[in-house]
Scaffold this active site. Structure first.
Site, PDB file in Angstrom:
ATOM      1  N   ARG A 241       0.800  -1.225   0.000  1.00 26.41           N
ATOM      2  CA  ARG A 241       0.000   0.000   0.000  1.00 26.41           C
ATOM      3  C   ARG A 241       0.832   1.274   0.000  1.00 26.41           C
ATOM      4  NH1 ARG A 241      -3.924  -2.466   2.710  1.00 26.41           N
ATOM      5  NH2 ARG A 241      -2.095  -3.336   3.692  1.00 26.41           N
ATOM      6  N   THR A 242       1.688   1.420   1.002  1.00 28.71           N
ATOM      7  CA  THR A 242       2.393   2.695   1.179  1.00 28.71           C
ATOM      8  C   THR A 242       3.344   2.947   0.009  1.00 28.71           C
ATOM      9  OG1 THR A 242       2.257   2.356   3.558  1.00 28.71           O
ATOM     10  CG2 THR A 242       3.792   4.042   2.797  1.00 28.71           C
TER      11      THR A 242
ATOM     12  N   LYS B  24      25.642  -6.834   0.210  1.00 29.62           N
ATOM     13  CA  LYS B  24      27.090  -7.067   0.076  1.00 29.62           C
ATOM     14  C   LYS B  24      27.854  -6.391   1.199  1.00 29.62           C
ATOM     15  CE  LYS B  24      26.896  -7.059  -4.985  1.00 29.62           C
ATOM     16  NZ  LYS B  24      27.386  -6.325  -6.156  1.00 29.62           N
TER      17      LYS B  24
ATOM     18  N   ARG C 214      11.386   3.557   4.367  1.00 30.60           N
ATOM     19  CA  ARG C 214      10.801   2.727   5.423  1.00 30.60           C
ATOM     20  C   ARG C 214      11.917   1.871   5.999  1.00 30.60           C
ATOM     21  NH1 ARG C 214       5.349  -0.748   5.368  1.00 30.60           N
ATOM     22  NH2 ARG C 214       4.580   1.368   5.692  1.00 30.60           N
TER      23      ARG C 214
ATOM     24  N   HIS D 122       4.684   7.080  11.460  1.00 30.73           N
ATOM     25  CA  HIS D 122       4.276   6.771  10.092  1.00 30.73           C
ATOM     26  C   HIS D 122       3.369   7.944   9.683  1.00 30.73           C
ATOM     27  CE1 HIS D 122       3.145   4.805   6.526  1.00 30.73           C
ATOM     28  NE2 HIS D 122       2.746   3.626   6.977  1.00 30.73           N
TER      29      HIS D 122
HETATM   30  C1  NCD Z   1       1.257  -0.226   8.749  1.00 29.79           C
HETATM   31  C2  NCD Z   1       2.772  -0.138   8.895  1.00 29.79           C
HETATM   32  O1  NCD Z   1       3.525  -0.632   8.068  1.00 29.79           O
HETATM   33  O2  NCD Z   1       3.160   0.461   9.880  1.00 29.79           O
HETATM   34  N1  NCD Z   1       0.797  -0.472   7.467  1.00 29.79           N
HETATM   35  C3  NCD Z   1       0.704   0.516   6.525  1.00 29.79           C
HETATM   36  O3  NCD Z   1       1.636   1.224   6.261  1.00 29.79           O
HETATM   37  N2  NCD Z   1      -0.492   0.693   5.941  1.00 29.79           N
HETATM   38  C4  NCD Z   1       0.628  -1.051   9.768  1.00 29.79           C
HETATM   39  C5  NCD Z   1       1.022  -2.489   9.902  1.00 29.79           C
HETATM   40  O4  NCD Z   1       2.009  -2.962   9.362  1.00 29.79           O
HETATM   41  O5  NCD Z   1       0.286  -3.177  10.627  1.00 29.79           O
END
Ligand code: NCD
Length: 309
Positions: free
Chosen positions: A60-61, A88, A110, A138
């Site tokens: 999704r993100t 590596k 991320r 987030h």
């Molecule tokens: C979340 C995350 O990665 O923090 N998901 C997201 O980005 N929509 C929540 C999760 O992983 O449960």
């Protein structure tokens, strides 16, 4: 439009003012409306290069940021970390330095480590956007969550929002708590004692370990997944069956809340564990797909505000 948004990075909700949030929401509303009518591709970020650097899995993100960037006319590069030089022996921060040296404009990161995007921001010229760091923040997720709530409730002043589930390991919960606070909502946190941590029990937030008490009269419920990947073995003793009976949301527990309650979930959903499958799909209450839709408009607004010349 006069530019009042002066940030170069988006590291967390904590650093944003109320005015920043209003600016983001005004522009996101514009992109959300445009997405439904006018041609979707603009040239606002033409010539800009945006890199998606995800050290943790995401659908999704990552895709939402990619679509947002492309709709604004930017070029997007996706790095699959499992095929990169980190395998590596290169340190993650050296990977960041090398990408920066290629003259990129933004780095969407991320990482499992809380604080990694902030560390990256301190060594690069590009804008850094935090797409989730450990259990810390987030921010784009919380922005899209509250945007979705605002569309249903008009304002969040004194609106009662329950966040329920594995709060201790959730960056989504932390960012939402900051944002809901700034928008004037009343926050209820609901979790078994193993899933709450002291840093979350801040003034103005009420903690409950029983669903019937925490859900009483709320306007909004946000359910969260159990984040097994952030736990050490033995950290969570309850069986999944027990957990879902006591803390899973279904139509019968919804009765504690207001009649017009809306239900959110950032995904990924674990059906019939934290939320019943029938409730997740019940469009009288569930706004989970609206959250996903709002994500693109929010991320377009963020990229525009951070990168437009
Ligand atoms: C979340 C995350 O990665 O923090 N998901 C997201 O980005 N929509 C929540 C999760 O992983 O449960």
């Amino acid at each position: 439009m006069a530019r009042t948004f002066t940030h170069h990075h988006l590291l967390g909700i904590e650093q944003l003012t109320f005015e920043d949030i209003e600016t983001i929401y005004k522009l996101a509303e514009h992109y959300a409306v445009q997405g439904k009518s006018l041609p979707q591709k603009s040239k606002v970020l033409e010539g800009k290069t945006i890199v998606n650097l995800f050290f943790e899995p995401s659908t999704r993100t990552r895709v939402s940021f990619e679509i947002a960037a492309k709709r604004l006319g930017a070029d997007v590069v996706n790095i699959a970390v499992e095929h990169s030089s980190t395998k590596k022996g290169e340190t993650n921060i050296d990977t960041v330095r090398n990408l920066n040296a290629m003259g990129i404009d933004a780095l969407i990161i991320r990482h499992t480590l809380s604080g990694f995007p902030a560390e990256a921001a301190s060594v690069v010229k590009a804008s850094v956007l935090n797409a989730g760091d450990g259990i810390n923040e987030h921010p784009s997720q919380a922005l899209l969550d509250c945007f979705t709530m605002l569309r249903h409730k008009g304002s969040l002043k004194r609106v009662k929002v329950a966040i329920c589930g594995d709060l201790a390991h959730s960056r989504v919960a932390r960012s939402n708590i900051h944002l809901l606070h700034k928008l004037g909502a009343e926050v209820h946190l609901i979790a078994p004692p193993d899933f709450i941590s002291d840093d979350l029990k801040i003034p103005g937030v009420k903690y409950f370990d029983k669903m019937n008490e925490g859900l009483a009269n709320v306007d909004v419920i946000m359910m969260l997944r159990i984040q097994h990947e952030r736990m050490t073995t033995g950290e969570f003793a309850m069986s999944l069956k027990d957990y879902s009976q006591r803390y899973g949301l279904d139509h019968s527990k919804l009765e504690f809340a207001k009649k017009n309650v809306i239900v959110l979930h950032p995904g990924p959903i674990n059906r019939d564990i934290e939320i019943s499958s029938s409730l997740a799909d019940d469009l009288r209450h569930s706004v989970i797909h609206e959250q996903v839709e709002a994500g693109v408009a929010i991320r377009m607004a963020l990229l525009d505000l951070l990168l437009r010349p």
